[in-house]
Design an enzyme around this catalytic site. Structure first.
Site, PDB file in Angstrom:
ATOM      1  N   ARG A 103       0.875  -1.176   0.000  1.00 44.68           N
ATOM      2  CA  ARG A 103       0.000   0.000   0.000  1.00 44.68           C
ATOM      3  C   ARG A 103       0.907   1.219   0.000  1.00 44.68           C
ATOM      4  O   ARG A 103       1.697   1.411   0.920  1.00 44.68           O
ATOM      5  CB  ARG A 103      -0.904   0.004   1.234  1.00 44.68           C
ATOM      6  CG  ARG A 103      -1.559   1.350   1.476  1.00 44.68           C
ATOM      7  CD  ARG A 103      -2.645   1.300   2.496  1.00 44.68           C
ATOM      8  NE  ARG A 103      -3.818   0.628   1.967  1.00 44.68           N
ATOM      9  CZ  ARG A 103      -5.044   0.725   2.510  1.00 44.68           C
ATOM     10  NH1 ARG A 103      -5.242   1.440   3.594  1.00 44.68           N
ATOM     11  NH2 ARG A 103      -6.063   0.087   1.970  1.00 44.68           N
ATOM     12  N   HIS A 130      -7.383   0.627  -6.397  1.00 42.63           N
ATOM     13  CA  HIS A 130      -7.644  -0.200  -5.204  1.00 42.63           C
ATOM     14  C   HIS A 130      -8.333  -1.496  -5.660  1.00 42.63           C
ATOM     15  O   HIS A 130      -9.499  -1.734  -5.341  1.00 42.63           O
ATOM     16  CB  HIS A 130      -8.511   0.591  -4.214  1.00 42.63           C
ATOM     17  CG  HIS A 130      -8.461   0.060  -2.811  1.00 42.63           C
ATOM     18  ND1 HIS A 130      -7.695  -1.029  -2.449  1.00 42.63           N
ATOM     19  CD2 HIS A 130      -9.085   0.472  -1.666  1.00 42.63           C
ATOM     20  CE1 HIS A 130      -7.858  -1.254  -1.161  1.00 42.63           C
ATOM     21  NE2 HIS A 130      -8.687  -0.358  -0.658  1.00 42.63           N
ATOM     22  N   GLN A 133     -10.189  -3.971  -3.151  1.00 41.49           N
ATOM     23  CA  GLN A 133     -11.486  -3.467  -2.693  1.00 41.49           C
ATOM     24  C   GLN A 133     -12.552  -3.706  -3.756  1.00 41.49           C
ATOM     25  O   GLN A 133     -13.672  -4.109  -3.445  1.00 41.49           O
ATOM     26  CB  GLN A 133     -11.383  -1.980  -2.377  1.00 41.49           C
ATOM     27  CG  GLN A 133     -12.680  -1.381  -1.878  1.00 41.49           C
ATOM     28  CD  GLN A 133     -13.069  -1.916  -0.501  1.00 41.49           C
ATOM     29  OE1 GLN A 133     -12.283  -1.896   0.424  1.00 41.49           O
ATOM     30  NE2 GLN A 133     -14.298  -2.406  -0.378  1.00 41.49           N
ATOM     31  N   ASP A 221     -17.133   7.398  -1.741  1.00 38.41           N
ATOM     32  CA  ASP A 221     -15.876   7.267  -1.001  1.00 38.41           C
ATOM     33  C   ASP A 221     -15.549   8.648  -0.433  1.00 38.41           C
ATOM     34  O   ASP A 221     -16.174   9.643  -0.827  1.00 38.41           O
ATOM     35  CB  ASP A 221     -14.762   6.772  -1.956  1.00 38.41           C
ATOM     36  CG  ASP A 221     -13.458   6.461  -1.231  1.00 38.41           C
ATOM     37  OD1 ASP A 221     -13.458   6.321   0.009  1.00 38.41           O
ATOM     38  OD2 ASP A 221     -12.421   6.349  -1.917  1.00 38.41           O
ATOM     39  N   CYS A 261     -16.292   1.739   0.726  1.00 35.77           N
ATOM     40  CA  CYS A 261     -15.115   0.920   1.032  1.00 35.77           C
ATOM     41  C   CYS A 261     -14.635   1.100   2.467  1.00 35.77           C
ATOM     42  O   CYS A 261     -13.960   0.234   3.004  1.00 35.77           O
ATOM     43  CB  CYS A 261     -13.977   1.227   0.058  1.00 35.77           C
ATOM     44  SG  CYS A 261     -13.314   2.898   0.223  1.00 35.77           S
ATOM     45  N   ARG A 289     -13.658  -8.520   1.719  1.00 34.78           N
ATOM     46  CA  ARG A 289     -12.236  -8.296   1.450  1.00 34.78           C
ATOM     47  C   ARG A 289     -11.458  -9.568   1.773  1.00 34.78           C
ATOM     48  O   ARG A 289     -10.563  -9.983   1.024  1.00 34.78           O
ATOM     49  CB  ARG A 289     -11.689  -7.145   2.312  1.00 34.78           C
ATOM     50  CG  ARG A 289     -12.197  -5.754   1.969  1.00 34.78           C
ATOM     51  CD  ARG A 289     -11.669  -5.268   0.636  1.00 34.78           C
ATOM     52  NE  ARG A 289     -10.212  -5.223   0.591  1.00 34.78           N
ATOM     53  CZ  ARG A 289      -9.449  -4.222   1.015  1.00 34.78           C
ATOM     54  NH1 ARG A 289     -10.024  -3.147   1.506  1.00 34.78           N
ATOM     55  NH2 ARG A 289      -8.134  -4.271   0.906  1.00 34.78           N
TER      56      ARG A 289
HETATM   57  N1  NVA Z   1      -9.890   6.775  -1.411  1.00 34.38           N
HETATM   58  C1  NVA Z   1      -9.541   6.343  -0.082  1.00 34.38           C
HETATM   59  C2  NVA Z   1      -9.796   4.865   0.071  1.00 34.38           C
HETATM   60  C3  NVA Z   1      -9.475   4.320   1.441  1.00 34.38           C
HETATM   61  C4  NVA Z   1      -9.647   2.847   1.522  1.00 34.38           C
HETATM   62  C5  NVA Z   1      -8.081   6.670   0.181  1.00 34.38           C
HETATM   63  O1  NVA Z   1      -7.259   6.480  -0.722  1.00 34.38           O
HETATM   64  O2  NVA Z   1      -7.760   7.130   1.269  1.00 34.38           O
HETATM   65  N1   CP Z   2     -11.187  -0.076   2.474  1.00 37.36           N
HETATM   66  C1   CP Z   2      -9.900  -0.141   2.907  1.00 37.36           C
HETATM   67  O1   CP Z   2      -8.962  -0.385   2.160  1.00 37.36           O
HETATM   68  O2   CP Z   2      -9.769   0.022   4.254  1.00 37.36           O
HETATM   69  P1   CP Z   2      -8.406   0.240   5.034  1.00 37.36           P
HETATM   70  O3   CP Z   2      -7.848   1.566   4.627  1.00 37.36           O
HETATM   71  O4   CP Z   2      -8.827   0.202   6.485  1.00 37.36           O
HETATM   72  O5   CP Z   2      -7.456  -0.878   4.702  1.00 37.36           O
END
Ligand code: NVA
Ligand code: CP
Length: 302
Positions: A103, A130, A133, A221, A261, A289
């Site tokens: 990540r 992502h 997800q 989101d 998500c 997930r």
């Molecule tokens: N768009 C959000 C998704 C979190 C799972 C982010 O990137 O923070």
């Molecule tokens: N939806 C998602 O990826 O959650 P986290 O940021 O908690 O991993």
């Protein structure tokens, strides 16, 4: 399947179907107490450059349930945090582990990691994509709607990583996608380019009620993603009106489901009442997930 899962475009419709089929099977096995130690003795390295609740826990628990092991590696504690190139991290980790989940911010970093790793690399979120997800989202839609082909999905809000991956994943699976985003916050140009091949199924709009019309699935989101904290105030202003609330939901089909998500900001992209009314689906989406990623891990690492 390709060696890596760096974005939804890495997967064909048939491969997504295989993942979802295996995910359903693994979910049923888990519920009936049947073990599936198909990754016995295998290790997954998990590199985190950003915070995570669901991704971290579902990958770690998933590896355990598959009979393997997962290592949590905070990027700041790795030599990567002191500037060791991703190419060297990739070649080193490949000598120890059987798969790498990452990540991070730049998609390029994941692509480079994949290029230099001899083991599979999985994107656990970048600013661009992502995919894990979206696989869980597709699994949830199929559970609730019985199919993916022809299902109408509306996405309201920021043209971010989730929006990008939903567009590619849903169009690949034969769904119709309507997106409502404010000007200046469009999905990535590469994704809009991909969507050009689906002129009947894809719509990029500015007005949320138009996008939500006849929706089976309504998705949103956060307005400010991880790394955009400094823009939060400006984004609150830009996204006013791009909220999933009772009024907007009245334009969708009566039996429309809502996905998020998570984490969610109640009062911004979604109201508390709509969130709670759809909490069962949203937390099933979070649960999925685990199942979807176990299927991915199995198909890539077995
Ligand atoms: N768009 C959000 C998704 C979190 C799972 C982010 O990137 O923070
Ligand atoms: N939806 C998602 O990826 O959650 P986290 O940021 O908690 O991993």
């Amino acid at each position: 399947m390709k060696k890596d899962l760096t974005k939804m475009r890495d997967l064909t419709k048939a491969e997504i179907r295989d993942i979802l089929y295996l995910a359903d099977e693994m979910k049923a096995e888990l519920k009936s107490g049947k073990e599936h130690h198909v990754l016995k003795g295998k290790t997954l390295a998990m590199i985190f450059q950003k915070a995570s609740t669901r991704t971290r826990v579902s990958f770690e628990v998933g590896m355990y349930q598959l009979g393997g092991h997962a290592l949590y590696l905070s990027a700041n504690d790795l030599q990567m945090g002191r500037g060791e190139p991703i190419e060297d991290t990739a070649r080193t980790l490949s000598r120890y582990v059987d798969g790498i989940m990452i990540r991070t911010f730049a998609q390029e970093e994941v692509e480079n990691l994949a290029l230099y790793s001899s083991v599979p690399v999985i994107n656990g979120l970048t600013d661009y994509a992502h995919p894990c997800q979206v696989l869980a989202d597709l699994m949830t839609i199929r559970e609730r709607k019985g199919k993916l082909d022809g299902v109408n999905l509306s996405y309201i809000g920021d043209g971010n990583n989730m929006c990008n991956s939903l567009i590619v994943g849903c169009l690949t699976c034969g769904m119709n996608v309507s997106v409502a985003v404010p000007e200046g916050y469009d999905p990535h140009p590469a994704v809009l380019d991909f969507a050009k091949d689906y002129p009947q199924a894809f719509k990029l709009l500015r007005k949320p009620p138009e996008a939500v019309k006849d929706a089976d699935v309504v998705v949103t989101d956060v307005w400010a993603s991880m790394g955009q904290e400094a823009e939060a105030q400006a984004r609150k202003e830009a996204f006013a009106g791009y909220q999933i609330n009772k009024e907007l939901m009245s334009a969708a089909k009566n039996d429309a489901i809502v996905l998020h998500c998570l984490p969610a900001k109640r009062g911004q992209e979604i109201t508390a009442d709509i969130f709670e009314a759809h909490a069962e689906t949203i937390f099933t989406e979070a649960e999925n997930r685990l199942h979807a990623q176990k299927a991915v891990l199995t198909l890539l690492m077995k």
